[in-house]
Design a protein around this motif. Structure first.
Motif, PDB file in Angstrom:
ATOM      1  N   LYS A 120     -11.744  -7.126  -7.373  1.00 14.52           N
ATOM      2  CA  LYS A 120     -12.073  -6.438  -6.117  1.00 14.52           C
ATOM      3  C   LYS A 120     -10.907  -6.360  -5.136  1.00 14.52           C
ATOM      4  O   LYS A 120     -11.077  -6.008  -3.978  1.00 14.52           O
ATOM      5  N   TYR A 121      -9.694  -6.697  -5.586  1.00 13.76           N
ATOM      6  CA  TYR A 121      -8.514  -6.637  -4.725  1.00 13.76           C
ATOM      7  C   TYR A 121      -7.420  -5.811  -5.395  1.00 13.76           C
ATOM      8  O   TYR A 121      -7.430  -5.608  -6.595  1.00 13.76           O
ATOM      9  N   SER A 122      -6.470  -5.345  -4.613  1.00 13.83           N
ATOM     10  CA  SER A 122      -5.300  -4.623  -5.110  1.00 13.83           C
ATOM     11  C   SER A 122      -4.048  -5.272  -4.547  1.00 13.83           C
ATOM     12  O   SER A 122      -4.060  -5.811  -3.445  1.00 13.83           O
ATOM     13  N   TRP A 123      -2.958  -5.192  -5.326  1.00 16.72           N
ATOM     14  CA  TRP A 123      -1.664  -5.583  -4.798  1.00 16.72           C
ATOM     15  C   TRP A 123      -1.098  -4.358  -4.083  1.00 16.72           C
ATOM     16  O   TRP A 123      -1.122  -3.265  -4.603  1.00 16.72           O
ATOM     17  N   HIS A 124      -0.624  -4.565  -2.880  1.00 17.07           N
ATOM     18  CA  HIS A 124      -0.122  -3.465  -2.062  1.00 17.07           C
ATOM     19  C   HIS A 124       1.284  -3.791  -1.595  1.00 17.07           C
ATOM     20  O   HIS A 124       1.525  -4.830  -0.993  1.00 17.07           O
ATOM     21  N   HIS A 125       2.231  -2.892  -1.886  1.00 22.35           N
ATOM     22  CA  HIS A 125       3.592  -3.020  -1.358  1.00 22.35           C
ATOM     23  C   HIS A 125       3.586  -2.436   0.041  1.00 22.35           C
ATOM     24  O   HIS A 125       3.356  -1.244   0.213  1.00 22.35           O
ATOM     25  N   ASN A 126       3.842  -3.259   1.016  1.00 18.48           N
ATOM     26  CA  ASN A 126       3.817  -2.849   2.409  1.00 18.48           C
ATOM     27  C   ASN A 126       4.840  -1.733   2.653  1.00 18.48           C
ATOM     28  O   ASN A 126       6.017  -1.887   2.329  1.00 18.48           O
ATOM     29  N   LEU A 155      -1.739   2.632   5.475  1.00 22.16           N
ATOM     30  CA  LEU A 155      -1.223   1.897   4.323  1.00 22.16           C
ATOM     31  C   LEU A 155      -0.130   2.674   3.591  1.00 22.16           C
ATOM     32  O   LEU A 155       0.799   2.079   3.040  1.00 22.16           O
ATOM     33  N   HIS A 156      -0.278   4.000   3.560  1.00 21.91           N
ATOM     34  CA  HIS A 156       0.652   4.866   2.815  1.00 21.91           C
ATOM     35  C   HIS A 156       1.106   6.029   3.695  1.00 21.91           C
ATOM     36  O   HIS A 156       0.706   7.166   3.469  1.00 21.91           O
ATOM     37  N   PRO A 157       1.921   5.767   4.719  1.00 19.67           N
ATOM     38  CA  PRO A 157       2.376   6.856   5.588  1.00 19.67           C
ATOM     39  C   PRO A 157       3.112   7.924   4.790  1.00 19.67           C
ATOM     40  O   PRO A 157       3.915   7.602   3.912  1.00 19.67           O
ATOM     41  N   ASN A 158       2.796   9.174   5.082  1.00 17.61           N
ATOM     42  CA  ASN A 158       3.374  10.303   4.352  1.00 17.61           C
ATOM     43  C   ASN A 158       3.109  10.205   2.852  1.00 17.61           C
ATOM     44  O   ASN A 158       3.905  10.635   2.035  1.00 17.61           O
ATOM     45  N   GLN A 159       1.987   9.583   2.512  1.00 19.05           N
ATOM     46  CA  GLN A 159       1.544   9.396   1.120  1.00 19.05           C
ATOM     47  C   GLN A 159       2.544   8.620   0.278  1.00 19.05           C
ATOM     48  O   GLN A 159       2.671   8.829  -0.923  1.00 19.05           O
ATOM     49  N   LYS A 160       3.266   7.710   0.902  1.00 15.40           N
ATOM     50  CA  LYS A 160       4.220   6.868   0.179  1.00 15.40           C
ATOM     51  C   LYS A 160       3.940   5.409   0.495  1.00 15.40           C
ATOM     52  O   LYS A 160       3.581   5.065   1.606  1.00 15.40           O
ATOM     53  N   ASP A 161       4.124   4.576  -0.505  1.00 12.59           N
ATOM     54  CA  ASP A 161       3.966   3.147  -0.275  1.00 12.59           C
ATOM     55  C   ASP A 161       5.318   2.453  -0.420  1.00 12.59           C
ATOM     56  O   ASP A 161       6.328   3.098  -0.716  1.00 12.59           O
ATOM     57  N   GLY A 162       5.320   1.179  -0.217  1.00  9.82           N
ATOM     58  CA  GLY A 162       6.563   0.421  -0.299  1.00  9.82           C
ATOM     59  C   GLY A 162       7.191   0.451  -1.672  1.00  9.82           C
ATOM     60  O   GLY A 162       8.406   0.416  -1.810  1.00  9.82           O
TER      61      GLY A 162
END
Length: 69
Positions: free
Chosen positions: A25-31, A56-63
């Motif tokens: 129920k969790y995801s790893w997210h690159h800030n 979380l994903h400004p401009n549809q991009k993640d870390g």
């Protein structure tokens, strides 16, 4: 003490690297603002639409994309 379902996915893998699977129920997210920071966030929030997704994903991009991955 943390439950096994949270601890098991973050223990080192057989060659010393971290496992790529996330806790249930969790995801790893690159800030996106600190690309080298990885966060564990609820999967529902990670996939949410609108303002949550944009934060979380400004401009549809993640870390991860900023790191070249």
């Amino acid at each position: 003490m943390l439950p096994k379902g949270i601890v098991a996915p973050v223990q080192s893998g057989p060659i010393g690297g971290g496992k790529s699977t996330s806790p249930p129920k969790y995801s790893w997210h690159h800030n996106a603002y600190k690309p080298t920071t990885i966060e564990r966030i609820p999967r529902a929030e990670h996939k949410a639409y609108g303002l949550v997704q944009n934060s979380l994903h400004p401009n549809q991009k993640d870390g991860l994309k900023k790191l070249g991955g």
